[in-house]
Each structure stands twice: as C-alpha cells, then as structure tokens.
Design a protein around this motif. Sequence first.
Motif, PDB file in Angstrom:
ATOM      1  N   GLY A  96       0.835  -1.194   0.000  1.00  8.16           N
ATOM      2  CA  GLY A  96       0.000   0.000   0.000  1.00  8.16           C
ATOM      3  C   GLY A  96       0.870   1.244   0.000  1.00  8.16           C
ATOM      4  O   GLY A  96       2.099   1.168  -0.076  1.00  8.16           O
ATOM      5  N   ALA A  97       0.245   2.392   0.070  1.00  7.82           N
ATOM      6  CA  ALA A  97       0.987   3.651  -0.011  1.00  7.82           C
ATOM      7  C   ALA A  97       1.989   3.787   1.132  1.00  7.82           C
ATOM      8  O   ALA A  97       3.087   4.325   0.946  1.00  7.82           O
ATOM      9  CB  ALA A  97       0.015   4.833  -0.021  1.00  7.82           C
ATOM     10  N   VAL A  98       1.640   3.283   2.326  1.00  7.33           N
ATOM     11  CA  VAL A  98       2.579   3.364   3.449  1.00  7.33           C
ATOM     12  C   VAL A  98       3.763   2.433   3.210  1.00  7.33           C
ATOM     13  O   VAL A  98       4.916   2.807   3.433  1.00  7.33           O
ATOM     14  CB  VAL A  98       1.883   3.039   4.791  1.00  7.33           C
ATOM     15  N   GLY A  99       3.490   1.223   2.758  1.00  2.88           N
ATOM     16  CA  GLY A  99       4.573   0.283   2.487  1.00  2.88           C
ATOM     17  C   GLY A  99       5.543   0.835   1.446  1.00  2.88           C
ATOM     18  O   GLY A  99       6.763   0.784   1.625  1.00  2.88           O
ATOM     19  N   LEU A 100       4.991   1.402   0.372  1.00  3.00           N
ATOM     20  CA  LEU A 100       5.863   1.957  -0.672  1.00  3.00           C
ATOM     21  C   LEU A 100       6.647   3.158  -0.134  1.00  3.00           C
ATOM     22  O   LEU A 100       7.825   3.342  -0.456  1.00  3.00           O
ATOM     23  CB  LEU A 100       5.025   2.341  -1.900  1.00  3.00           C
ATOM     24  N   SER A 101       6.003   3.944   0.713  1.00  5.69           N
ATOM     25  CA  SER A 101       6.710   5.071   1.343  1.00  5.69           C
ATOM     26  C   SER A 101       7.828   4.559   2.238  1.00  5.69           C
ATOM     27  O   SER A 101       8.903   5.178   2.327  1.00  5.69           O
ATOM     28  CB  SER A 101       5.730   5.904   2.173  1.00  5.69           C
ATOM     29  N   ALA A 102       7.583   3.435   2.918  1.00  6.08           N
ATOM     30  CA  ALA A 102       8.618   2.851   3.785  1.00  6.08           C
ATOM     31  C   ALA A 102       9.805   2.375   2.947  1.00  6.08           C
ATOM     32  O   ALA A 102      10.959   2.500   3.366  1.00  6.08           O
ATOM     33  CB  ALA A 102       8.033   1.700   4.597  1.00  6.08           C
ATOM     34  N   VAL A 103       9.529   1.838   1.757  1.00  9.59           N
ATOM     35  CA  VAL A 103      10.617   1.451   0.847  1.00  9.59           C
ATOM     36  C   VAL A 103      11.461   2.676   0.511  1.00  9.59           C
ATOM     37  O   VAL A 103      12.697   2.666   0.618  1.00  9.59           O
ATOM     38  CB  VAL A 103      10.061   0.824  -0.449  1.00  9.59           C
ATOM     39  N   LEU A 104      10.779   3.748   0.115  1.00 12.80           N
ATOM     40  CA  LEU A 104      11.483   4.982  -0.263  1.00 12.80           C
ATOM     41  C   LEU A 104      12.292   5.533   0.914  1.00 12.80           C
ATOM     42  O   LEU A 104      13.436   5.971   0.749  1.00 12.80           O
ATOM     43  CB  LEU A 104      10.456   6.018  -0.749  1.00 12.80           C
ATOM     44  N   ALA A 105      11.696   5.467   2.101  1.00 12.80           N
ATOM     45  CA  ALA A 105      12.381   5.973   3.300  1.00 12.80           C
ATOM     46  C   ALA A 105      13.609   5.122   3.616  1.00 12.80           C
ATOM     47  O   ALA A 105      14.676   5.647   3.959  1.00 12.80           O
ATOM     48  CB  ALA A 105      11.419   5.981   4.484  1.00 12.80           C
ATOM     49  N   ALA A 106      13.466   3.798   3.481  1.00 15.14           N
ATOM     50  CA  ALA A 106      14.589   2.902   3.764  1.00 15.14           C
ATOM     51  C   ALA A 106      15.727   3.153   2.778  1.00 15.14           C
ATOM     52  O   ALA A 106      16.904   3.200   3.147  1.00 15.14           O
ATOM     53  CB  ALA A 106      14.135   1.445   3.703  1.00 15.14           C
ATOM     54  N   LYS A 107      15.369   3.340   1.521  1.00 19.05           N
ATOM     55  CA  LYS A 107      16.363   3.632   0.499  1.00 19.05           C
ATOM     56  C   LYS A 107      17.082   4.949   0.826  1.00 19.05           C
ATOM     57  O   LYS A 107      18.314   5.035   0.759  1.00 19.05           O
ATOM     58  CB  LYS A 107      15.658   3.730  -0.863  1.00 19.05           C
ATOM     59  N   ARG A 108      16.287   5.938   1.188  1.00 19.46           N
ATOM     60  CA  ARG A 108      16.856   7.245   1.524  1.00 19.46           C
ATOM     61  C   ARG A 108      17.815   7.157   2.713  1.00 19.46           C
ATOM     62  O   ARG A 108      18.814   7.886   2.784  1.00 19.46           O
ATOM     63  CB  ARG A 108      15.710   8.216   1.844  1.00 19.46           C
ATOM     64  N   LEU A 109      17.543   6.222   3.634  1.00 20.18           N
ATOM     65  CA  LEU A 109      18.394   6.064   4.821  1.00 20.18           C
ATOM     66  C   LEU A 109      19.607   5.172   4.543  1.00 20.18           C
ATOM     67  O   LEU A 109      20.380   4.865   5.444  1.00 20.18           O
ATOM     68  CB  LEU A 109      17.575   5.503   5.988  1.00 20.18           C
ATOM     69  N   GLY A 110      19.728   4.730   3.298  1.00 21.55           N
ATOM     70  CA  GLY A 110      20.958   4.039   2.929  1.00 21.55           C
ATOM     71  C   GLY A 110      20.875   2.531   2.822  1.00 21.55           C
ATOM     72  O   GLY A 110      21.884   1.877   2.533  1.00 21.55           O
ATOM     73  N   ALA A 111      19.696   1.960   3.047  1.00 24.74           N
ATOM     74  CA  ALA A 111      19.588   0.495   2.968  1.00 24.74           C
ATOM     75  C   ALA A 111      19.891   0.028   1.550  1.00 24.74           C
ATOM     76  O   ALA A 111      19.432   0.624   0.577  1.00 24.74           O
ATOM     77  CB  ALA A 111      18.188   0.050   3.381  1.00 24.74           C
ATOM     78  N   GLU A 112      20.681  -1.054   1.456  1.00 24.73           N
ATOM     79  CA  GLU A 112      21.049  -1.554   0.132  1.00 24.73           C
ATOM     80  C   GLU A 112      20.189  -2.727  -0.302  1.00 24.73           C
ATOM     81  O   GLU A 112      20.003  -2.967  -1.483  1.00 24.73           O
ATOM     82  CB  GLU A 112      22.529  -1.927   0.131  1.00 24.73           C
ATOM     83  N   ARG A 113      19.689  -3.466   0.671  1.00 21.92           N
ATOM     84  CA  ARG A 113      18.845  -4.627   0.353  1.00 21.92           C
ATOM     85  C   ARG A 113      17.467  -4.381   0.946  1.00 21.92           C
ATOM     86  O   ARG A 113      17.317  -4.327   2.171  1.00 21.92           O
ATOM     87  CB  ARG A 113      19.457  -5.892   0.964  1.00 21.92           C
ATOM     88  N   ILE A 114      16.475  -4.199   0.099  1.00 28.12           N
ATOM     89  CA  ILE A 114      15.110  -3.925   0.548  1.00 28.12           C
ATOM     90  C   ILE A 114      14.171  -4.901  -0.158  1.00 28.12           C
ATOM     91  O   ILE A 114      13.999  -4.830  -1.381  1.00 28.12           O
ATOM     92  CB  ILE A 114      14.687  -2.477   0.211  1.00 28.12           C
ATOM     93  N   VAL A 115      13.610  -5.816   0.612  1.00 30.73           N
ATOM     94  CA  VAL A 115      12.692  -6.802   0.044  1.00 30.73           C
ATOM     95  C   VAL A 115      11.261  -6.335   0.314  1.00 30.73           C
ATOM     96  O   VAL A 115      10.879  -6.121   1.462  1.00 30.73           O
ATOM     97  CB  VAL A 115      12.907  -8.184   0.682  1.00 30.73           C
ATOM     98  N   LEU A 116      10.501  -6.184  -0.744  1.00 34.73           N
ATOM     99  CA  LEU A 116       9.109  -5.748  -0.611  1.00 34.73           C
ATOM    100  C   LEU A 116       8.191  -6.957  -0.747  1.00 34.73           C
ATOM    101  O   LEU A 116       8.244  -7.685  -1.746  1.00 34.73           O
ATOM    102  CB  LEU A 116       8.789  -4.708  -1.695  1.00 34.73           C
TER     103      LEU A 116
END
Lengths: 344, 344
Positions: B177-197
């Motif tokens: 959902g929109a929150v989950g996708l926002s969390a992906v973007l936030a995690a990426k912005r914080l430097g995470a290299e591996r993000i499994v959705l």
Amino acid sequence: MRATLIYGAGDVRVEHVPDPKLLEPTDAVVRVLRSCICGSDLWPYGSKPAADHGARIGHEFLGVVEDVGSEVSGLKSGDVVVAPFVWADNTCDFCAEGLQTSCRHGGQWGASDVDGGQGEAVRVPQAQGTLVKLPVGEDSALLPSLLTLSDVFSTGHHCAVTAGVGPRTTVTVIGDGAVGLSAVLAAKRLGAERIVLMGRHAARTDLGREFGATDVIAERGEEGVEKLRELTGGDGTHTVLECVGLKPALETAFGVVRDGGVVSRVGAPQYAEVPMDFGVFMRNVTLTGGVAPARAYIDELLPDILDGKIEPGKVFDRTVGFDEVPDGYRAMADREALKVLIRP
Amino acid sequence: MRATLIYGAGDVRVEHVPDPKLLEPTDAVVRVLRSCICGSDLWPYGSKPAADHGARIGHEFLGVVEDVGSEVSGLKSGDVVVAPFVWADNTCDFCAEGLQTSCRHGGQWGASDVDGGQGEAVRVPQAQGTLVKLPVGEDSALLPSLLTLSDVFSTGHHCAVTAGVGPRTTVTVIGDGAVGLSAVLAAKRLGAERIVLMGRHAARTDLGREFGATDVIAERGEEGVEKLRELTGGDGTHTVLECVGLKPALETAFGVVRDGGVVSRVGAPQYAEVPMDFGVFMRNVTLTGGVAPARAYIDELLPDILDGKIEPGKVFDRTVGFDEVPDGYRAMADREALKVLIRP
C-alpha cells in the motif's frame, strides 16, 4: 560424579552420572565450584510431565578447568572460569554482534549429550568461546557475585541495556525475584536516578532498596499501575524492566510505561501473546529484551565485581550442598529462599 | 464550505458545513489546496456503524493560511503550509522529544469541534506548533509530494527510523500500500542496500522497485516467510517494516526478522494481541513503531522533496474533486486506486 536431574514437576534428584570427558577438540572439562538454581528452573519444576528418565538441569556455574581439548587456547588446567548460561563459539557473526544466545555453533546446558550446570563437573563445548577466566582463587569470597555473571546479573543488565536505561531515564522494575533485584542493581549502575521497584515481599524489596530502588510499590494490577502513575505525575516511566514472565506482569508494564517508552522483558514468557493493542500503538511503546547473551556483558561487568563496587551475589540467601538440592528447589518454589547457591 | 463526512461503513458524503473561524488566539484558518484519503480512513469506511449524524473525516492536508490568531507568530495570511496528521503545540516535553503525537495540548483532526482534513478549509488549533511553512507557490508541481509529509511518507520514514534502518541493515517491507511503498522509499533514503518488498499487486510493487526495492516477494504467509528466508541465507532481515496493520502481516514480520532484529509497525493495528511468544523471546526480537509523529520529521524530509531527490507523491495514482470523494473512497477500498488525492 553426582549431578542434578529433573524427573517431572516437584521431582528433582541428585544421582550418579558418568564423569564428563573431552569429546571434541574444542571442549574443556570444568570441575564446578559453585552452581545455583534459576527462577527459570522453577517452570519445569512446576509443570514438567513425569518421565522415567531424568533430564540434566542447571545452567549457571563457575569452576576450575580440569582438562582442555587440543583446539582450545587461552585456557589451562587450574584456571578459575565462569560459564554463561548458553555456550557459544564467540566468533560467528551473531556472537560478533553480541548475540551469543543465537550463536551458529552454540547450545544449551543439559540438552542432549551436554551436561547440566548443577553437577560436580561439566563438559564445556566451544570452551574457548564460552568460558571467561576469573582472576581469583578457588576460595575467593567473590565467587557468589562472580557466579551471577553466568545468568542472573547479566540478565538484569541485559534488561536495563535493551530498555535504554541511563542517567536521564526513569525506571520501573516489575518483580522482586533475583532477576528483578539484579535489574535494579544494573539500572543503578547505568546511572538511573529514579528506580521504582514493584514487588511485595519486604525482605526482597529491602534488598532492592539496598541495590538502588528509590521507591517500592507493593500493589499489583490496576492498583499498582495507578500508584506508579501517581508517583510520576501521571506519565509513567521511560523504561520498564519486566522480570517476571507472566502476562499480568506484562500488562502492568504497558500500564506504567511512559508514551514513547520501552518495555524490556527478560522473564521467560509463560504466555504466547502480548497485549500491544491500538492504545499501545498510539503511545509509541516499544517491547524489547529477550534471553540475555550473558557472554557479551561479562567483560564489562567483571571489573565492578572485582573492585567491590557492586555485590550482585547478595541475591543468594541460602547455600546448599548436593544432598540438599531438592530441598533448595522446594524452598525457592515456596518462596522461602530468594535464590539458592549450590556448593558441591 | 464543503467538507467530507462519514455516516457509516461505505457511506461517505460531501456536505455543506459552517465555515471555520478562529476560536482560540492560538488558532489559524487554512484554506485547503490538497487533501487525500488515507489507508486508515478505510477502516471506518469498512466497519463504522451507521449513524444519523456524519463525523468529519480526513487528516492530511496542505493549504494557504487565511487568518491567524493573536498568539500565533511566524505565520501570516498567504503562507503555504502543510499540517501533520495530528496537531500539537510543538513545545511540551513530548514534542521536544519528537513525540508530537503525545503532545500535552494536541489532538486529532475531525475530533469534537475540530475540522477534518477533507474539506475546503480547516481551523488549525496550536497553529504555530502544528503548521510548517512551505517555500512553494499555490500551483507548485511539488504539492502532491509535499502533502505526503503530512502522513504517508512521514509514516514510512517513522517506520524505517524506529526500526533502525541504515546502510548496514537489510530490510523487509510488508505491504504494498501507499505506506509500504513510502517505507521502501524511506529505507532507500536512509541508505539500505537490500530492501525486500512483500506485496502482490504488480503495479504497486513496480513503484516499489522504482522507490528502491531490490526484491519483491508475492507469496504470503508461510510461503512468503520461506521465500524471504531463502533470499537471506536462512537468516531473515535485520529490520522488518510492517505497513499493513493486520495480524497475519505481523506474524509474517516475526517469521522473517533475523535474530536480534527489529520489527517496526506503522499499520494501525486491527488486532489486540501480538504473537511474541517464547520463540521470539529466545531470538531477542524487538517490536517498535507506532503512530508517526510526522511533525518531528518534516524539517528533515522537506529539503529532499524541494531538491527533487525523492518524489513520494508518486503514491497518488488518482486525483478527484470534492464531488468525487465518495467514489475515491470506493476506488481505494476496491484497490482500484493506490492513494487518492483530493483537489478542492
């Protein structure tokens, strides 16, 4: 040698078992100087189904190295050592992160072919990673306090550390058992100035005050929550150290924690679900803690015991020999004794 | 003016209500430029008992200041501002700690005599603490992304921050959902290299990949957990961002988190109890998160939107006028739309 076995609820026996010997080149054999009974031993003592064969029990001990395998370095016969309550290689990635309880090559005392701690001697797997040398003699008066590094004091410390206790945090400790009192001492050591102990056994809460508790609340449940809120201007405390393991204690914890605060649990959970509902969510309360990686903390805590700054061994209020181990269990289960030291 | 009211499950209406005006000297009145429908609005839309009187709804908006009370400084008519999804004085001790959702003088949009966000204008209590000035014009193309600071992107960010996401942590995001996708973007912005959705709506997980997801798992439940474990050498990820709010999602979270890891939840809990049993305890897993104090994050996140580094407004895939708000709810509930922007 003699060792303690549990056959079922209320049925603990000391029997002759084979002497431990080296099985792996990474093993050591340790002759036990002091062991003790843990609050968590009382769960099987209270409810384990009766069995024909006893299971080895006990996971806290310190002793003298008698033999070491060919791949063990840094340890030799005669060394006085303490063992954390799980064994671990202390080199894998989890160990490197300070989570020796999840070691990739570790395990529990008393499981399968591993000795329990409440015996005259123990085969120690992964000895080099597991054992910590103690710069004391076999007759040191510090042995009871040093033994608490194995579990109870390290567990109280884990609770305080994971909760984020520090000089600026107010603290509630739930439970006046040996772990709760150890958590008080750990919180005090970490600089907490306000430590409220929730417990109702005066002899225990008195030791809690000696360890650093500034307030004691004897009331339980809703009444206890109200009392704590009164003491803290309605807000609750930043951190709550849950040292019981029963659901009502956890409910109290969520009742007394401040918005944005942390509940840490180290009481082995006798429940499957945690009451963290919408209200707890709206208050941004965190639940942390778990089984304590004692090994991760021993190096930090040891000097304060050697220097006499802290005396966590005061939680032992009874000492028994091997013949009296069954009575030691009974005494702890009946709350006659706070924590029982075993001196073979 | 016109505003959105909810009368019960499936019954959202746009009606004429009194124009807002200053009631307290700390108020402001804001004419709304953009509002939107939140995933959490779908809970009452799905289950609220029917009532004779409608309740104001909506808690995400940005707009133009029309009037300010005598005690409001730093804001004037004509300022473009965004409002976090709770209002707060931004000066009390909780606010100072970044927990504006627990502000001692704050509250929720749409409650008692406070306007909801899905209307043409809003009386803003504690305006000086609540509103954040935006250096853009009323017709800026950035308005959709700036509106996400009010809730959805700030919520994803809160989830990632409380979980401790950083360059060294692996991340699982549960929910597309929109929150989950926002969390992906936030995690990426914080430097995470591996993000499994973990999500199974291809159009949404495609946006997730655009936002930074490196892997997508469409399977759910046990199958999803197995898949995630396979992807991570059996261990799971250090952090898990639970962006759904249903118990099965939380169960998946505990299934995919690494020992010693953190589950953060920002999906409004539709459950009363959390499955954190003995096994979770033995793995030292933390549960954190909660309702997001958006106000605490806006100053940090705003520049990246203004600079075009991130475009969280991409979660809006439909724009409606006031007449179409009820259909916007229907479209989101039917998963026809990911997130609906309202343009009065």
